[in-house]
Design a protein around this motif. Structure first.
Motif, PDB file in Angstrom:
ATOM      1  N   ARG A 448       0.838  -1.213   0.000  1.00  0.00           N
ATOM      2  CA  ARG A 448       0.000   0.000   0.000  1.00  0.00           C
ATOM      3  C   ARG A 448       0.872   1.261   0.000  1.00  0.00           C
ATOM      4  N   ARG A 449       1.972   1.234  -0.714  1.00  0.00           N
ATOM      5  CA  ARG A 449       2.821   2.422  -0.801  1.00  0.00           C
ATOM      6  C   ARG A 449       3.348   2.590  -2.218  1.00  0.00           C
ATOM      7  N   VAL A 455      11.162   2.072   2.572  1.00  0.00           N
ATOM      8  CA  VAL A 455      10.705   0.718   2.858  1.00  0.00           C
ATOM      9  C   VAL A 455      10.007   0.624   4.214  1.00  0.00           C
ATOM     10  N   ASP A 456      10.259   1.595   5.104  1.00  0.00           N
ATOM     11  CA  ASP A 456       9.584   1.562   6.395  1.00  0.00           C
ATOM     12  C   ASP A 456       8.287   2.363   6.411  1.00  0.00           C
ATOM     13  N   LEU A 508       6.315 -15.155  -2.806  1.00  0.00           N
ATOM     14  CA  LEU A 508       5.422 -15.217  -1.644  1.00  0.00           C
ATOM     15  C   LEU A 508       6.111 -15.094  -0.298  1.00  0.00           C
ATOM     16  N   THR A 509       7.385 -15.381  -0.214  1.00  0.00           N
ATOM     17  CA  THR A 509       8.067 -15.315   1.076  1.00  0.00           C
ATOM     18  C   THR A 509       9.254 -14.358   0.985  1.00  0.00           C
ATOM     19  N   GLY A 510       9.691 -13.906   2.133  1.00  0.00           N
ATOM     20  CA  GLY A 510      10.840 -13.020   2.165  1.00  0.00           C
ATOM     21  C   GLY A 510      10.454 -11.569   1.962  1.00  0.00           C
ATOM     22  N   ASP A 511      11.427 -10.763   1.604  1.00  0.00           N
ATOM     23  CA  ASP A 511      11.254  -9.323   1.446  1.00  0.00           C
ATOM     24  C   ASP A 511      10.341  -9.026   0.261  1.00  0.00           C
TER      25      ASP A 511
END
Length: 533
Positions: A448-449, A455-456, A508-511
């Motif tokens: 949503r950015r 990234v934060d 799907l997984t990770g960053d």
């Protein structure tokens, strides 16, 4: 019969009976088995078996864009693109460069400008006239619901100061009532008609460019809306068939813009039905405009424009009539509706004319501003899909909050709310308005950015974030459901069509920002390699 084993992959099937696999066996375009590499080799080692090494790639059910415009994407690739302009000076410089390359009298056509990314400024009519006195100018806003033109364009289109507005659009005017260079909604048609008409080969090449771009992004199919450019159902069918015969393997599902319904009556039953590569779908209707140009139809005025509630493209009587016309042809409707008032009107039209036995579903397109009562009504409807465009979050925030106001924000771009209500949503890009790459849509749904945000960043209306799996399902199970194809596609399952999107990393997984670096390795459709890196 020849069989193909696709092996050595990390395969995410979305099929609960076999969630993960290493190999899939395909025969005549359909999946006949899946499991480990060893299992598939033991079962299918005899006879003529082809092998395709997936080389450790990450394999997903074929990704499908549920709402885009192939012709618009192809056109954008050939036009001036203002997507990255950050000031009106940038925009004018790109236009001047184009003007230096063409003859006086030729049109300067561009797309993708967004005043919200250009410091709130766009060139005025006077500035366009001064810079381009001998070229008609037609510039489409990023939403394709507002436009900028110059005096030369007014002359070419035959628009005069006393020109009346069409029912489904308007010509912008200053406080004194004079034309000011802005054009809204379908008032743009007269300018399109004044431009040189594309030839059949122009149209075909435009579609070819777009299809190849879609395949390179890992898309195995698209749901497209192209008749406003192609301007002929017969030509649309012919173009797609010829491109398939020339080796462009992309499944296409086409909405039928309502002025072309009469052409549907002239098609043979076989043409109406289509085939596994080409299919005609619902009747496309516009109920309103866009939030950016303040033409999306709201039930209460815009927060930053208290005298404006937007624009209805059709009054309710006409919307019901068009829905009836589609129903008489056993076609559902697929309606562009962004504001809550437009969505309300569309839901009532859908309820008035349900479609049984066609295999297709009514489709609500965009649904960017909703209300609690509208979500409840959608939840109660049996056969409707909502086409959402997650990337709109990355393009429209934060300025959209000024338009809709705090009160309405709880149901703005409310993807999680729809998901939790059990309403099936399909994922699209609305390309060329947004990039066609589906991974950008998945990234936007999860974060949503915007890409330029840190990234934060918590995300805009973060309570509406989707999980990565939920976002992936928009472009797989959701898109299949929207076109009534869930029994044939949407998961990697025995008996379904062999459509796979293969990437160089796990989606799907990770960053989650790894999605922005992912590369398409292969796009496999009906067991055919349609794109390979």
């Amino acid at each position: 019969m020849s069989q193909t084993i696709f092996h050595h992959g990390h395969i995410v099937t979305l099929d609960p009976t076999c969630p993960q696999a290493e190999a899939v066996v395909v025969e005549n375009g359909k999946i006949i088995a899946m499991g480990s590499n060893k299992e598939m080799e033991n079962l299918f080692h005899q006879g003529h078996v082809q092998r395709v090494d997936l080389e450790g790639g990450y394999v997903y059910p074929g990704l499908v864009d549920s709402h885009m415009h192939l012709s618009g994407l192809g056109q954008k690739c050939q036009m001036l693109d203002f997507t990255h302009c950050r000031s009106k000076t940038d925009l004018l410089e790109k236009m001047k460069e184009r003007a230096s390359m063409i003859n006086p009298g030729e049109w300067i056509i561009g797309v993708g400008w967004d005043e919200n990314r250009m410091g709130g400024e766009v060139p005025s009519l006077a500035e366009l006239d001064e810079a381009f006195p001998y070229h008609p100018v037609f510039l489409s806003r990023i939403c394709y619901h507002a436009y900028l033109v110059n005096t030369c364009a007014y002359r070419k289109a035959g628009v005069t100061e006393d020109q009346s507005d069409p029912e489904d659009g308007s010509f912008g005017r200053d406080l004194s009532g004079k034309l000011n260079g802005w054009v809204y909604e379908n008032a743009s048609f007269i300018f399109n008609q004044a431009q040189p008409e594309p030839s059949y080969q122009d149209k075909k090449e435009t579609m070819r460019i777009a299809m190849k771009k879609a395949l390179a992004c890992g898309l195995t199919a698209v749901h497209s809306d192209d008749l406003r450019y192609i301007a002929s159902v017969e030509e649309l069918i012919r173009i797609c068939q010829e491109l398939y015969e020339e080796g462009i393997f992309l499944r296409t599902h086409h909405l039928v813009y309502h002025p072309y319904l009469l052409e549907i009556d002239r098609l043979s039953p076989q043409e109406r039905q289509g085939n596994e590569w080409f299919r005609l779908g619902a009747c496309k209707i516009f109920a309103d405009g866009a939030i950016g140009g303040r033409t999306a139809l709201l039930s209460e005025p815009y927060a930053d424009d208290p005298n404006n509630q937007g624009m209805a493209i059709h009054e309710q009587v006409e919307l019901l009539h068009l829905t009836q016309q589609a129903a008489q042809r056993n076609m559902p409707i697929a309606v562009h509706a962004i504001g809550d008032e437009a969505v309300d009107r569309v839901i009532q039209a859908m309820k008035a004319y349900s479609i049984q036995g066609s295999g297709l579903r009514h489709r609500l397109i965009h649904a960017q501003v909703l209300r609690a009562d509208l979500v409840r009504e959608l939840e109660e409807m049996d056969d409707v899909a909502v086409d959402i465009q997650p990337r709109f979050v990355a393009s429209d925030f934060p300025w959209v909050l000024e338009r809709v106001g705090e009160k309405r924000s709880a149901f703005a771009y409310a993807w999680k709310t729809l998901h939790q209500a059990g309403i099936v949503c399909a994922g699209g890009s609305d390309a060329p308005i947004e990039p066609v790459n589906p991974l950008l849509g998945i990234h936007a749904a999860v974060t949503r950015r915007r890409l330029e945000d840190s990234v934060d960043h918590p995300g805009y209306l973060p309570e509406q974030k989707l999980a990565a799996l939920e976002a992936l399902m928009l472009f797989t199970k959701g898109s299949a459901y929207a076109e009534g194809e869930e029994h044939r596609r949407g998961t990697i399952s025995v008996g379904k069509q062999a459509d796979f999107s293969v990437f160089d990393r796990d989606l799907l997984t990770g960053d989650v920002d790894e999605l922005l670096k992912a590369q398409t390795l292969q796009t496999i459709i009906n067991g055919k390699i349609a794109f390979q890196k």
